[in-house]
Design a protein around this motif. Structure first.
Motif, PDB file in Angstrom:
ATOM      1  N   LEU A 194       0.830  -1.208   0.000  1.00  0.00           N
ATOM      2  CA  LEU A 194       0.000   0.000   0.000  1.00  0.00           C
ATOM      3  C   LEU A 194       0.865   1.258   0.000  1.00  0.00           C
ATOM      4  CD1 LEU A 194      -2.712  -1.085   2.612  1.00  0.00           C
ATOM      5  CD2 LEU A 194      -3.098  -0.672   0.171  1.00  0.00           C
ATOM      6  N   LYS A 195       1.916   1.236   0.795  1.00  0.00           N
ATOM      7  CA  LYS A 195       2.803   2.399   0.873  1.00  0.00           C
ATOM      8  C   LYS A 195       3.527   2.614  -0.451  1.00  0.00           C
ATOM      9  CE  LYS A 195       6.746   4.268   3.474  1.00  0.00           C
ATOM     10  NZ  LYS A 195       7.735   3.994   4.560  1.00  0.00           N
ATOM     11  N   ASP A 196       4.056   1.539  -1.033  1.00  0.00           N
ATOM     12  CA  ASP A 196       4.803   1.661  -2.284  1.00  0.00           C
ATOM     13  C   ASP A 196       3.910   2.101  -3.433  1.00  0.00           C
ATOM     14  OD1 ASP A 196       7.073   0.917  -0.993  1.00  0.00           O
ATOM     15  OD2 ASP A 196       7.109  -1.146  -1.715  1.00  0.00           O
ATOM     16  N   ARG A 197       2.659   1.660  -3.434  1.00  0.00           N
ATOM     17  CA  ARG A 197       1.731   2.034  -4.504  1.00  0.00           C
ATOM     18  C   ARG A 197       1.056   3.378  -4.238  1.00  0.00           C
ATOM     19  NH1 ARG A 197      -0.224  -1.511  -8.117  1.00  0.00           N
ATOM     20  NH2 ARG A 197      -2.319  -0.617  -8.023  1.00  0.00           N
ATOM     21  N   LYS A 198       1.321   3.953  -3.059  1.00  0.00           N
ATOM     22  CA  LYS A 198       0.673   5.204  -2.650  1.00  0.00           C
ATOM     23  C   LYS A 198      -0.847   5.069  -2.718  1.00  0.00           C
ATOM     24  CE  LYS A 198       4.508   8.207  -4.023  1.00  0.00           C
ATOM     25  NZ  LYS A 198       5.422   7.140  -4.439  1.00  0.00           N
ATOM     26  N   ALA A 199      -1.331   3.899  -2.338  1.00  0.00           N
ATOM     27  CA  ALA A 199      -2.766   3.617  -2.369  1.00  0.00           C
ATOM     28  C   ALA A 199      -3.379   3.919  -1.010  1.00  0.00           C
ATOM     29  CB  ALA A 199      -3.008   2.156  -2.735  1.00  0.00           C
ATOM     30  N   ARG A 200      -4.419   4.733  -0.990  1.00  0.00           N
ATOM     31  CA  ARG A 200      -5.056   5.136   0.267  1.00  0.00           C
ATOM     32  C   ARG A 200      -6.235   4.219   0.560  1.00  0.00           C
ATOM     33  NH1 ARG A 200      -6.342  11.408   0.047  1.00  0.00           N
ATOM     34  NH2 ARG A 200      -7.128  10.852   2.121  1.00  0.00           N
TER      35      ARG A 200
END
Length: 638
Positions: free
Chosen positions: A235-241
């Motif tokens: 989630l952090k690497d994909r910048k997915a909220r």
């Protein structure tokens, strides 16, 4: 009357039986997929998987991978039981020699020593040995150390017991890939790091250490929360909220060992990563299908049970899974993979087992967390309405058939060939370059589509804006295979799509913009191996009567160092493709006999997503960090 030599009789003498490890060296692609970067690194994974198997079955707690100073040799060590060294009753050879020199020799067939394993065919270690110019195996057992050496799969130093006594048990394998097999034998530290960290997520409690002697670094990975920690990293690497705080997670160890975790996010795509016995299955398979099916059915049941079905819109499985980021990991006693590279699981029974277990648990989770579940359903309904609104726009760019020309752009110079696989479409930067390409192409099978000006950055653009862009419309209409989830590779009008831009920084930028479009909106073409990048020269170098073509500054310097002593070189830098004479563009870039084409492949989905997001997204700070981190290692054309 024929004057050719008489054909040799086809009899028993013509039959060749490859023995030992010869089949591996003759056809390495059958065992490791390719001899490119992916195949090279696959050698590491085969050895690491054996160590992971020891840890997976409770016999090891630590794995150490060392990339040596030369960058071309690897050592994988574990504190497992150590490969047996006693002689086999039938072959009279040490078991270690059998494991490393005989295909389909190992301890994972009977199910007594390993409940589950990633290396199930008994070929991994012997394949690595066959494709290595040298290999050394050191085994620690019964308070002693034993060593054996090999070259290209052949024993060069028989098993010997070393003098020094040791504590503990384990196996260390050191190998160096054979340059006779692999065009490039230098390993990539980042690729190794990513794979080892993933292994530590999938096998919680196992300590994995990477010693990088090239870059003088050492990293240790240990994740007690396993794939829950992994999801947080993805989630952090994909910048997915995420749209809800707590992820859904499920673990069971019954008929199969299963772990699954997921969260719905604000993203518009679905991102699932699946694994079998710690092996990444990039092409999915029955376990991933079961996981997806469970999500869809659990959500539908929740919607029906609580009367949340919206009016005037149909909810599809795409709407339900839009924005999901998830990981599913299963451990199967007898996995049936598609090929030795284990890219897809085929066990039919696994799908039902995964679907049944995850579906029941997810329904209970949603009913126990009503506010979270209602928020998820609201997000799904919004996705369904948005998809319905864009369906008409997407239909406007659906393929109308290869034989129909009414939808084709006027500036497309099509080819004459009706055979799809033989034909090529060159997407060319600028009308000037397009004009030159049209003059020199082979019109029988090469089509030219010139694009005017900078291509739209589709990373943050809406679908409506993308479809309204004339240049993008021309690309879509020329390809004829649709866009987005409805992309139909079988309807593609060309066998290859080739991006052809200037060899300078502006050209690279345009190529990157086009790659972003294809990666985000037509990824099926990349997965099917249809997208290529042409490599035109940036320099012409005349030395005496010889002419050389350099693709960039580094290549120019290499040519000058190798040939510059003969005579004073005359160097011409091309300002663009349009400046080239048609004959030159044909000889250097379009002629299949002489050109260089780079096929676009995605080795690491997560890393690719991150890089495209950093480079092409709206967050300028991410782009600045990316450039500054690499500025010292790159020549920047300002």
């Amino acid at each position: 009357m024929s004057t050719s030599a008489p054909a040799k009789k086809y009899n028993a003498d013509a039959i060749v039986a490859l023995e030992g490890l010869d089949p591996v060296r003759k056809r390495p692609g059958m065992y490791i997929g390719s001899v490119g970067s992916a195949g090279l690194h696959h050698l590491i994974w085969e050895i690491v998987d054996n160590s992971v198997d020891e840890a997976m079955n409770g016999h090891a707690s630590e794995i150490v991978v060392t990339l040596h100073k030369d960058g071309q040799s690897i050592t994988v060590s574990d504190n497992g039981r150590g490969i047996p060294i006693d002689k086999h009753p039938k072959t009279k050879k040490p078991a270690l020699e059998m494991v490393l020199t005989i295909l389909h020799a190992g301890g994972k067939f009977e199910g007594q020593n390993y409940k589950t394993s990633g290396g199930l065919h008994g070929v991994g270690a012997s394949v690595v040995n066959a494709l290595s110019k040298e290999m050394t195996a050191v085994v620690r057992r019964d308070g002693a150390q034993y060593k054996m050496e090999f070259e290209r799969g052949v024993v060069t130093s028989k098993l010997k017991k070393l003098k020094a006594a040791v504590r503990g048990t384990g196996t260390s394998i050191t190998f160096a890939p054979d340059p006779q097999i692999f065009p490039k034998t230098t390993f990539d530290s980042q690729v190794i790091t990513a794979r080892l960290e993933t292994a530590s997520f999938l096998h919680r409690g196992v300590k994995v250490t990477f010693v990088d002697e090239v870059n003088k670094t050492k990293q240790t990975f240990l994740h007690e929360q396993g794939i829950v920690d992994y999801l947080a990293k993805v989630l952090k690497d994909r910048k997915a909220r995420p749209i809800h705080e707590q992820p859904f997670s499920h673990a069971v160890d019954d008929e199969i060992r299963l772990e699954g975790v997921l969260q719905w996010t604000e993203s518009t795509d679905e991102h699932l990563r699946s694994y079998v016995n710690g092996i990444p299955t990039g092409s999915g398979g029955t376990h991933e299908n079961g996981f997806k099916g469970a999500i869809t059915k659990a959500v539908r049941n929740y919607i029906d049970t609580h009367s949340l079905t919206p009016r005037g819109v149909k909810i599809t499985h795409e709407d339900i899974r839009e924005g999901i980021v998830g990981i599913v990991s299963v451990f199967v006693a007898d996995p049936q993979f598609q090929g030795q590279t284990k890219d897809r699981l085929n066990n039919p029974e696994v799908q039902a087992l995964v679907e049944g277990a995850v579906r029941a648990e997810m329904e209970q989770w949603m009913n126990s967390n009503r506010s979270t579940a209602d928020g998820i359903v609201a997000r799904i309904i919004a996705a369904a309405r948005a998809r319905a609104a864009s369906r008409a726009a997407s239909a406007a760019v659906s393929r109308k058939g290869a034989g129909k020309r009414t939808m084709l752009p006027g500036k497309l110079s099509d080819c004459l060939s009706s055979g799809k696989m033989e034909s090529e479409l060159f997407i060319v930067e600028g009308d000037s370059a397009g004009g030159t390409a049209k003059q020199c192409r082979d019109r029988n099978y090469q089509a030219i589509l010139p694009l005017r000006g900078k291509v739209l950055n589709t990373e943050s653009a809406t679908l409506k804006k993308i479809l309204d862009n004339r240049e993008i419309q021309d690309v879509i209409n020329s390809l004829g295979c649709g866009i987005g989830p409805k992309t139909d590779v079988s309807s593609l009008r060309y066998g290859r799509i080739v991006l052809l831009a200037d060899a300078d920084s502006d050209g690279h930028h345009i190529t990157t913009l086009l790659l972003t479009f294809f990666y985000r909106h037509m990824p099926q073409l990349i997965a099917d191996g249809r997208l290529y990048i042409a490599v035109p020269p940036l320099y012409r170098i005349d030395i005496g009567k010889q002419t050389y073509w350099a693709k960039d500054e580094i290549h120019r310097q290499e040519i000058l160092e190798e040939h510059g002593g003969r005579a004073k070189p005359e160097i011409t830098r091309f300002k663009g493709l349009g400046e080239m004479m048609p004959k030159v563009l044909w000889e250097t870039t379009l002629d299949p006999a002489q050109r260089t084409l780079l096929r676009v492949e995605v080795d690491d989905q997560l890393e690719t997503d991150r890089v495209i997001s950093d480079l092409m997204g709206r967050d300028a700070s991410a782009r600045f960090r990316f450039i500054m981190e690499r500025a010292a290692d790159a020549d920047v054309d300002v």
